[in-house]
Design a protein around this motif. Structure first.
Motif, PDB file in Angstrom:
ATOM      1  N   ALA A 178       0.811  -1.225   0.000  1.00 36.30           N
ATOM      2  CA  ALA A 178       0.000   0.000   0.000  1.00 36.30           C
ATOM      3  C   ALA A 178       0.840   1.270   0.000  1.00 36.30           C
ATOM      4  O   ALA A 178       0.368   2.329  -0.414  1.00 36.30           O
ATOM      5  CB  ALA A 178      -0.932  -0.005   1.224  1.00 36.30           C
ATOM      6  N   GLU A 179       2.102   1.176   0.440  1.00 39.19           N
ATOM      7  CA  GLU A 179       2.939   2.375   0.544  1.00 39.19           C
ATOM      8  C   GLU A 179       3.765   2.663  -0.707  1.00 39.19           C
ATOM      9  O   GLU A 179       4.511   3.640  -0.744  1.00 39.19           O
ATOM     10  CB  GLU A 179       3.883   2.242   1.747  1.00 39.19           C
ATOM     11  N   ARG A 180       3.638   1.835  -1.730  1.00 40.10           N
ATOM     12  CA  ARG A 180       4.408   2.073  -2.954  1.00 40.10           C
ATOM     13  C   ARG A 180       3.922   3.374  -3.616  1.00 40.10           C
ATOM     14  O   ARG A 180       2.733   3.541  -3.853  1.00 40.10           O
ATOM     15  CB  ARG A 180       4.244   0.899  -3.913  1.00 40.10           C
ATOM     16  N   PRO A 181       4.826   4.299  -3.964  1.00 42.90           N
ATOM     17  CA  PRO A 181       4.408   5.555  -4.603  1.00 42.90           C
ATOM     18  C   PRO A 181       3.945   5.320  -6.036  1.00 42.90           C
ATOM     19  O   PRO A 181       4.471   4.456  -6.743  1.00 42.90           O
ATOM     20  CB  PRO A 181       5.672   6.409  -4.555  1.00 42.90           C
ATOM     21  N   ALA A 182       2.955   6.091  -6.466  1.00 41.36           N
ATOM     22  CA  ALA A 182       2.406   5.934  -7.808  1.00 41.36           C
ATOM     23  C   ALA A 182       1.687   7.212  -8.211  1.00 41.36           C
ATOM     24  O   ALA A 182       1.541   8.150  -7.416  1.00 41.36           O
ATOM     25  CB  ALA A 182       1.440   4.745  -7.853  1.00 41.36           C
ATOM     26  N   SER A 183       1.244   7.250  -9.459  1.00 43.77           N
ATOM     27  CA  SER A 183       0.446   8.373  -9.933  1.00 43.77           C
ATOM     28  C   SER A 183      -0.533   7.875 -10.985  1.00 43.77           C
ATOM     29  O   SER A 183      -0.310   6.827 -11.616  1.00 43.77           O
ATOM     30  CB  SER A 183       1.332   9.481 -10.520  1.00 43.77           C
ATOM     31  N   VAL A 184      -1.601   8.621 -11.169  1.00 42.19           N
ATOM     32  CA  VAL A 184      -2.586   8.336 -12.206  1.00 42.19           C
ATOM     33  C   VAL A 184      -2.788   9.606 -13.019  1.00 42.19           C
ATOM     34  O   VAL A 184      -3.163  10.645 -12.473  1.00 42.19           O
ATOM     35  CB  VAL A 184      -3.938   7.886 -11.599  1.00 42.19           C
ATOM     36  N   SER A 185      -2.519   9.517 -14.326  1.00 47.33           N
ATOM     37  CA  SER A 185      -2.723  10.655 -15.222  1.00 47.33           C
ATOM     38  C   SER A 185      -3.865  10.338 -16.168  1.00 47.33           C
ATOM     39  O   SER A 185      -4.011   9.206 -16.629  1.00 47.33           O
ATOM     40  CB  SER A 185      -1.449  10.951 -16.033  1.00 47.33           C
ATOM     41  N   ARG A 186      -4.667  11.341 -16.481  1.00 50.62           N
ATOM     42  CA  ARG A 186      -5.772  11.143 -17.413  1.00 50.62           C
ATOM     43  C   ARG A 186      -5.914  12.348 -18.332  1.00 50.62           C
ATOM     44  O   ARG A 186      -5.491  13.448 -17.998  1.00 50.62           O
ATOM     45  CB  ARG A 186      -7.084  10.898 -16.663  1.00 50.62           C
ATOM     46  N   GLU A 187      -6.492  12.102 -19.482  1.00 52.80           N
ATOM     47  CA  GLU A 187      -6.802  13.168 -20.449  1.00 52.80           C
ATOM     48  C   GLU A 187      -5.576  14.027 -20.762  1.00 52.80           C
ATOM     49  O   GLU A 187      -5.657  15.265 -20.786  1.00 52.80           O
ATOM     50  CB  GLU A 187      -7.940  14.050 -19.917  1.00 52.80           C
ATOM     51  N   HIS A 192      -9.116  18.622 -19.474  1.00 56.87           N
ATOM     52  CA  HIS A 192      -9.143  18.132 -18.093  1.00 56.87           C
ATOM     53  C   HIS A 192      -7.923  17.281 -17.761  1.00 56.87           C
ATOM     54  O   HIS A 192      -8.024  16.316 -16.993  1.00 56.87           O
ATOM     55  CB  HIS A 192     -10.432  17.355 -17.844  1.00 56.87           C
ATOM     56  N   ASP A 193      -6.783  17.633 -18.313  1.00 57.19           N
ATOM     57  CA  ASP A 193      -5.512  16.955 -18.035  1.00 57.19           C
ATOM     58  C   ASP A 193      -5.241  17.000 -16.530  1.00 57.19           C
ATOM     59  O   ASP A 193      -5.138  18.077 -15.940  1.00 57.19           O
ATOM     60  CB  ASP A 193      -4.397  17.669 -18.811  1.00 57.19           C
ATOM     61  N   GLY A 214     -11.936   9.262 -19.305  1.00 56.24           N
ATOM     62  CA  GLY A 214     -10.887   9.465 -20.300  1.00 56.24           C
ATOM     63  C   GLY A 214      -9.839   8.370 -20.271  1.00 56.24           C
ATOM     64  O   GLY A 214      -9.983   7.348 -19.595  1.00 56.24           O
ATOM     65  N   GLU A 215      -8.776   8.584 -21.017  1.00 53.15           N
ATOM     66  CA  GLU A 215      -7.700   7.601 -21.109  1.00 53.15           C
ATOM     67  C   GLU A 215      -6.775   7.733 -19.910  1.00 53.15           C
ATOM     68  O   GLU A 215      -6.414   8.833 -19.506  1.00 53.15           O
ATOM     69  CB  GLU A 215      -6.943   7.796 -22.423  1.00 53.15           C
ATOM     70  N   ILE A 216      -6.365   6.583 -19.366  1.00 52.55           N
ATOM     71  CA  ILE A 216      -5.654   6.534 -18.088  1.00 52.55           C
ATOM     72  C   ILE A 216      -4.242   5.973 -18.255  1.00 52.55           C
ATOM     73  O   ILE A 216      -4.036   4.989 -18.965  1.00 52.55           O
ATOM     74  CB  ILE A 216      -6.413   5.645 -17.079  1.00 52.55           C
ATOM     75  N   VAL A 217      -3.276   6.594 -17.570  1.00 51.50           N
ATOM     76  CA  VAL A 217      -1.918   6.059 -17.478  1.00 51.50           C
ATOM     77  C   VAL A 217      -1.558   5.957 -15.999  1.00 51.50           C
ATOM     78  O   VAL A 217      -1.580   6.951 -15.274  1.00 51.50           O
ATOM     79  CB  VAL A 217      -0.892   6.951 -18.193  1.00 51.50           C
ATOM     80  N   ILE A 218      -1.247   4.733 -15.556  1.00 50.87           N
ATOM     81  CA  ILE A 218      -0.803   4.497 -14.176  1.00 50.87           C
ATOM     82  C   ILE A 218       0.723   4.384 -14.179  1.00 50.87           C
ATOM     83  O   ILE A 218       1.288   3.601 -14.943  1.00 50.87           O
ATOM     84  CB  ILE A 218      -1.404   3.209 -13.603  1.00 50.87           C
ATOM     85  N   VAL A 219       1.374   5.158 -13.332  1.00 52.52           N
ATOM     86  CA  VAL A 219       2.832   5.086 -13.192  1.00 52.52           C
ATOM     87  C   VAL A 219       3.135   4.662 -11.750  1.00 52.52           C
ATOM     88  O   VAL A 219       2.669   5.307 -10.805  1.00 52.52           O
ATOM     89  CB  VAL A 219       3.502   6.436 -13.509  1.00 52.52           C
ATOM     90  N   THR A 220       3.883   3.581 -11.601  1.00 51.61           N
ATOM     91  CA  THR A 220       4.167   3.028 -10.271  1.00 51.61           C
ATOM     92  C   THR A 220       5.667   2.956 -10.044  1.00 51.61           C
ATOM     93  O   THR A 220       6.418   2.523 -10.925  1.00 51.61           O
ATOM     94  CB  THR A 220       3.569   1.607 -10.126  1.00 51.61           C
ATOM     95  N   GLY A 221       6.094   3.383  -8.872  1.00 52.87           N
ATOM     96  CA  GLY A 221       7.511   3.330  -8.543  1.00 52.87           C
ATOM     97  C   GLY A 221       8.003   1.905  -8.406  1.00 52.87           C
ATOM     98  O   GLY A 221       7.256   1.008  -7.999  1.00 52.87           O
TER      99      GLY A 221
END
Length: 246
Positions: A178-187, A192-193, A214-221
């Motif tokens: 649960a503590e792994r850093p990540a981000s979610v980017s859309r559009e 609405h970026d 919209g379209e999703i990109v998940i980036v995980t450390g």
């Protein structure tokens, strides 16, 4: 004399990202291969491109690649586009480029938009080394692939649909911790970026109650993005055979 295949990136959102060179190549080609001629037709109309188009997508590329290669051998110039971004990156294109390489046909790929690069940079996670996964398997092999990604030392990138986002984040939380850093980017590049950053636990909780669009990109450390203490806790949990692990 053989012709030439141009691989032409198109905007992932903002039409202003279309380059003058891409427009010139599309206008001067004999044929444009489009993933969806309706989607690409809107783009072509906007830029005044009247070159004939033909469908080239994952459902017909096996049957059409031979005919296209023959046209290229006959001297035609053909441009390949996808609905958005760079062809062959989670879109059709690889098969045609491979056949051209085998046949000695020149291929030139123009630089241009692809969704995962701005998402990676926006994430604030290490960009020096990264793994691009694209779309995960829907069923068979999914848990195995998630377990492999969880052990990656590098930042890794996943494409996902908004309807499956919360589920995928929960799966990532369970295998990575649960503590792994990540981000979610859309559009990306659109009106609405948005990029939301946090831990996998925080992001899972957020998107369980906030439906993304919209379209999703998940980036995980990767594992190197975790502190030494977090690595030890996660490794011990995995070795105990915790049921949340695949």
């Amino acid at each position: 004399m053989p012709g030439k295949l141009f691989v032409v990136p198109t905007p992932v959102g903002n039409l202003a990202d279309m380059t003058p060179r891409a427009i010139e190549v599309l206008k001067s080609s004999d044929l444009i291969l489009a993933e969806d001629t309706r989607t690409s037709g809107t783009l072509m109309k906007h830029f005044g491109i009247t070159t004939p188009m033909q469908s080239h997508h994952k459902f017909n590329e096996h049957s059409t690649v031979g005919r296209i290669t023959e046209r290229l051998k006959g001297g035609e110039t053909i441009a390949l586009v996808s609905d958005a971004g760079t062809p062959a990156i989670s879109d059709p294109g690889f098969m045609l480029v491979r056949e051209c390489a085998v046949a000695g046909i020149e291929v030139e790929t123009l630089p241009g938009p692809t969704a995962f690069v701005p998402a990676l940079v926006n994430s604030g996670l290490p960009c020096d080394r990264f793994l691009f996964e694209g779309f995960l398997p829907a069923k068979k092999g999914r848990s195995t692939r998630l377990a492999e990604l969880a052990e990656s030392q590098s930042t890794f990138i996943i494409y996902e649909s908004p309807l499956r986002l919360a589920r995928t984040l929960a799966e990532l939380r369970d295998v990575c911790g649960a503590e792994r850093p990540a981000s979610v980017s859309r559009e990306i590049s659109k009106l609405h970026d948005t990029t939301v950053r946090g831990t996998l636990g925080e992001l899972t909780e957020y998107f369980e109650t906030n439906q993304a669009r919209g379209e999703i990109v998940i980036v995980t450390g990767g594992t190197n993005s975790m502190s030494r203490k977090e690595k030890k806790v996660h490794t011990n949990k995995y070795r105990r055979g915790d049921e949340s692990q695949p």
